[in-house]
Every structure is written in C-alpha cells, then in structure tokens.
Design a protein around this motif. Sequence first.
Motif, PDB file in Angstrom:
ATOM      1  N   LEU A  14       0.872  -1.182   0.000  1.00 54.85           N
ATOM      2  CA  LEU A  14       0.000   0.000   0.000  1.00 54.85           C
ATOM      3  C   LEU A  14       0.908   1.230   0.000  1.00 54.85           C
ATOM      4  CD1 LEU A  14      -3.194   0.508   0.374  1.00 54.85           C
ATOM      5  CD2 LEU A  14      -2.547   1.286   2.627  1.00 54.85           C
ATOM      6  N   PHE A  63      -8.863   4.850  10.108  1.00 58.41           N
ATOM      7  CA  PHE A  63      -8.669   4.757   8.654  1.00 58.41           C
ATOM      8  C   PHE A  63      -7.586   3.704   8.438  1.00 58.41           C
ATOM      9  CE2 PHE A  63     -10.124   9.038   9.666  1.00 58.41           C
ATOM     10  CZ  PHE A  63     -11.236   9.146   8.829  1.00 58.41           C
ATOM     11  N   THR A 122      -1.564  -1.334   8.950  1.00 61.38           N
ATOM     12  CA  THR A 122      -0.225  -1.165   9.532  1.00 61.38           C
ATOM     13  C   THR A 122      -0.285  -0.995  11.056  1.00 61.38           C
ATOM     14  OG1 THR A 122       0.331   0.014   7.506  1.00 61.38           O
ATOM     15  CG2 THR A 122       1.949   0.100   9.274  1.00 61.38           C
ATOM     16  N   GLN A 134     -13.199   1.615   5.284  1.00 53.66           N
ATOM     17  CA  GLN A 134     -14.393   1.665   4.452  1.00 53.66           C
ATOM     18  C   GLN A 134     -14.222   0.936   3.114  1.00 53.66           C
ATOM     19  OE1 GLN A 134     -17.552   1.726   4.195  1.00 53.66           O
ATOM     20  NE2 GLN A 134     -17.947   3.803   4.918  1.00 53.66           N
ATOM     21  N   ASP A 150     -17.621   3.239   8.565  1.00 49.19           N
ATOM     22  CA  ASP A 150     -17.287   4.645   8.440  1.00 49.19           C
ATOM     23  C   ASP A 150     -16.413   5.122   9.606  1.00 49.19           C
ATOM     24  OD1 ASP A 150     -17.130   7.275   7.834  1.00 49.19           O
ATOM     25  OD2 ASP A 150     -19.288   7.608   7.662  1.00 49.19           O
ATOM     26  N   LEU A 183     -14.604   9.391   2.919  1.00 49.59           N
ATOM     27  CA  LEU A 183     -14.330  10.736   3.439  1.00 49.59           C
ATOM     28  C   LEU A 183     -14.362  11.730   2.268  1.00 49.59           C
ATOM     29  CD1 LEU A 183     -12.952  11.873   6.230  1.00 49.59           C
ATOM     30  CD2 LEU A 183     -10.978  12.065   4.782  1.00 49.59           C
TER      31      LEU A 183
HETATM   32  C1  LIG Z   1      -3.897   7.087   4.120  1.00 56.84           C
HETATM   33  S1  LIG Z   1      -4.841   5.621   4.013  1.00 56.84           S
HETATM   34  C2  LIG Z   1      -4.464   4.818   5.537  1.00 56.84           C
HETATM   35  C3  LIG Z   1      -3.261   3.928   5.427  1.00 56.84           C
HETATM   36  C4  LIG Z   1      -2.931   3.232   6.734  1.00 56.84           C
HETATM   37  N1  LIG Z   1      -2.418   4.159   7.720  1.00 56.84           N
HETATM   38  C5  LIG Z   1      -1.865   2.154   6.488  1.00 56.84           C
HETATM   39  O1  LIG Z   1      -0.730   2.293   6.949  1.00 56.84           O
HETATM   40  O2  LIG Z   1      -2.190   1.178   5.799  1.00 56.84           O
HETATM   41  C6  LIG Z   1      -6.483   6.211   4.312  1.00 56.84           C
HETATM   42  C7  LIG Z   1      -7.550   5.127   4.324  1.00 56.84           C
HETATM   43  O3  LIG Z   1      -8.830   5.697   4.665  1.00 56.84           O
HETATM   44  C8  LIG Z   1      -9.837   4.914   4.017  1.00 56.84           C
HETATM   45  N2  LIG Z   1     -11.108   5.640   4.067  1.00 56.84           N
HETATM   46  C9  LIG Z   1     -11.613   6.589   3.248  1.00 56.84           C
HETATM   47  N3  LIG Z   1     -12.820   6.999   3.691  1.00 56.84           N
HETATM   48  C10 LIG Z   1     -13.074   6.306   4.819  1.00 56.84           C
HETATM   49  C11 LIG Z   1     -14.140   6.297   5.739  1.00 56.84           C
HETATM   50  N4  LIG Z   1     -15.217   7.084   5.602  1.00 56.84           N
HETATM   51  N5  LIG Z   1     -14.069   5.460   6.798  1.00 56.84           N
HETATM   52  C12 LIG Z   1     -12.993   4.638   6.974  1.00 56.84           C
HETATM   53  N6  LIG Z   1     -11.968   4.590   6.129  1.00 56.84           N
HETATM   54  C13 LIG Z   1     -11.993   5.418   5.063  1.00 56.84           C
HETATM   55  C14 LIG Z   1      -9.230   4.689   2.639  1.00 56.84           C
HETATM   56  O4  LIG Z   1      -9.864   3.607   1.992  1.00 56.84           O
HETATM   57  C15 LIG Z   1      -7.767   4.421   2.982  1.00 56.84           C
HETATM   58  O5  LIG Z   1      -7.554   3.048   3.167  1.00 56.84           O
END
Ligand SMILES: C[S@@+](CC[C@H](N)C(=O)[O-])C[C@H]1O[C@@H](n2cnc3c(N)ncnc32)[C@H](O)[C@@H]1O
Length: 445
Positions: free
Chosen positions: A48, A78, A83, A104, A253, A310
């Motif tokens: 990722l 999120f 990780t 999500q 969410d 989001l």
């Molecule tokens: C920057 S990435 C996070 C990566 C994570 N820290 C890792 O190391 O794998 C942000 C994540 O937020 C998720 N996302 C977007 N909208 C969301 C929501 N409403 N609720 C939960 N997750 C969401 C995306 O699918 C994405 O996987």
Amino acid sequence: MTEANPTVEAHYKTLEAEWNSVDGSLEFERLVVPTGNNDSAYHRWFHLKEAFSVDLLPSILKRLSLEGKRELRILDCFAGGGTTLVSALEMQPQTRVIATGIEQNPFLHHVSNTKVKSLQAGRTLALQLRESFKDVKRIYTSDLLYKAKTPALSTFSNEDYFPPALLAKLLRIRQAIKFCDGSTLAKDVLLTAAASCVESTSRLRRDGRALRYAAERQPREPWVEFSSRVQQMIEDIDSTTSKGGAATIHRGDGRRPLLHIDTSAKQDLVVFSPPYPNNIDYTEIYKTEAWYLGFYEDAQEFRSQRFRTLRSHPSVRFKDEYDFESSPDAQAVHALLNPILSAVPDDRYSAGRTQLIKGYADDMLTLFRQLREIISNEGRLVYVVGNSAHGSGNALFVIAADLVMARLAELAHWRVEEISVARSLRRRTTNSRFLRESVVTLAPA
Ligand SMILES: C[S@@+](CC[C@H](N)C(=O)[O-])C[C@H]1O[C@@H](n2cnc3c(N)ncnc32)[C@H](O)[C@@H]1O
C-alpha cells in the motif's frame, strides 16, 4: 516558481503561531511513508503506497511513554492495509493490546482484516494454507472448466492493460480458490495473495494519484507470482509466536467511530492517517483488486462506494450539506475556512474544490467530536496528514490539512500538544513552506 496565495499563507502563519510547531524530520521523515513494510512479515502481503511505516507505532508509543503499559487500547479509524493493527499485535508480550480498526474500502478491509486474523490464528493456519494451496493447484491445473466471469469493469476488457491469456489465468486462480477445500480464513489469505498479483500481472501501475497504463511493462506470469506470494505468507504465519492481544477491523465509516465502539471502552491511543484532501480517491486507485475479488457487481455499487468515503476528493458530487453549519461552532469554522475558500479560483473546478474544503472540514469535526467521547483522560490522538497545492499559476493555494485539522480538533475540545513537521512536499512550481506532511499530537482538553 509561483507564490502560493499570500492571504492564505498569512492565515496559516497566524494559526501555526498558536501551537508548538517543531521540525520532526529526524524522527518522522522515514516513518510517514511505508519504510520497511515490504520486508516485514504480514505488512508485506500487499504493498500500500499510502501506508505509513511499520515502525511508526512503536516510535509514537515510546515518545508518549506508553510502551511499558500492561494494557493498551488502540484505535485506527482509517486502517488501510492495517499497519497500525499489525504493529500493535507484534508488540512485546508484557503489553496486552486491544486494537480496533475501521476501514471503508472493501478490498483494503479484506487485506487488513485477513492480516490481523491470520496473525492471531497461529500456526494451524499455516498447515491449513498448505493444504488449501495444494487443492487450488489441483483445480487450477486440471481440465475442469470453471466459468470464470470477467469483472464488469471496462479496464479488464482492455487487452493492452490485461493481456487476455494472463487475465484468463488470473481469473482461473480466483475460481480455483473459490472451489478449493479450506477454511474461510485460509481462502481469504489465498484471495489476498491473488489480488496482490493483479497489478504486477497487468500493464497498469499505480503512481500515487491514479492507475496509469505502463506500455513498457512486462506483465508477470500469474501462477508463478501467486505461488511465490502464498509461500511468503506461509512463512510469515509459520514464524509467528503468539504475543497475546486482540485486534478487530470493522468495515465501516471511520468518521463515526461511535457506530463501532461504545463510549465505555476508553482508548489510550488513537492513531490514524486519513485520506489527504488532495483529490486522491481510494475507491478508484484500488478498483481493479476490488472488482477482481467481486466486491462490486455493477457500476452502481462502485459509485455508491465512493459516496461512503471521506470527502477528500471530487470524484462524485457529494450533497452540499455540512453539519457544522447548524452547530454552535459554525462561526468559528467559517472563520477558519473563509480565507481558504476565498482563494478558490472561479473556474470549472470551483464547485468541486469548495465542496472538498467544506466537506473535509465537516468530516474531521465530526470525527474529532466522536473521538473525544472515547479517549481516556490521559489518552492521546496522533494523526499523520499531508498538505496539498491546488490550482496553478497565480491562482495556486495550499490546503494545510495539518493546521485546519488542529483548529477543528480544538473546537472539539482537544488540546494541540505538538505539530511535528515530518517532511517537506515542496514542488518545483511553488515554494510554500506549508506544503508538507506532519505528525500532530493531541490531548483531551
Ligand atoms: C492514508 S490511508 C491509511 C493507510 C494506513 N495508515 C496504512 O498504513 O495502511 C487512508 C484510508 O482511509 C480509508 N477511508 C476513506 N474513507 C473512509 C471512511 N469514511 N471510513 C474509513 N476509512 C476510510 C481509505 O480507503 C484508505 O484506506
């Protein structure tokens, strides 16, 4: 080189002056990107690009003197590839962690959930996996005709992207997994392995913003790729020693953690990296894997998924509705956003950019308010976020998510302990010092 909008820059300077902002590059520069993830057990199951490092959580725990605690509740709203949760489960045996994640995206949820379940399952899973893999091989190499439906996403029908002979193999692997003997978890691990071959067996490349056609690329052979990934996973599971602790990843969410966690389960640490307000749409970037695994049947389901994310991208037109406008904080949020909104150039992107700025802020305020209800008195919240440049030429302006979020957090009764600037994201086109990625620490006020 273009100057970023000076009024917005001055606004950020005033905001930043209220807090303790430090150069954190020595500690965090390598931790806000996935340093070490490709070489670490479980983390390496799916690459990722947007993940942070396997070493980020241990470093935060050390800084906040939380590492010696007997029991720790950790939340990542999120979770992405998981990780935080995988790192949490790998902590020293003297700390019992209860870790929760929320994600999500159906495919990323599949990946992170499979990792944490496998980590907790222990070695019997490795045995099961060996057996299931043998069965997949038997089916894959047999004359049996399994109907492997091509996903209804046009990308898969483009023969430049997916050479037909390779796509047929990739789809046959998926079908063989579906029909093999094995536990649900063993099959989920195999599906993760298969999905992690989709990019390397095609001529598509994720470049951080989108999926791009890479004509020069030589796609790899699916079965060879799949087998070597499964072997790696078996190795990881085989070498796991159970350290105790429990982790769960909810599909849902993350902006509304109270839907998943009740207020009596106070968290010691919330750590997350949300999608940045930079137009990147995770539904789009990880669409081939999600369609491959059958998470979307048609275009409508795919579109609905975008609406659940989001509001950090303009891929769909979200409703022009913002909870903050009818809240007691409306004036304060307007004071925070107005200088940025005034910098949005009056062009065809104007409506989308305005929605992104207001929608992102609205989502973050909701999130900080809900998290405030589940943080323990001595708890901390740490977020990693990147700022981004929007527009071009004289109309360029920066969205400083680190500062905007910090102010919103204050409105939700958090105290900003530190803004640690991890790395500069300055581009050749502009020299704004606010183009950067930061690690921000909050405490309940
Ligand atoms: C920057 S990435 C996070 C990566 C994570 N820290 C890792 O190391 O794998 C942000 C994540 O937020 C998720 N996302 C977007 N909208 C969301 C929501 N409403 N609720 C939960 N997750 C969401 C995306 O699918 C994405 O996987």
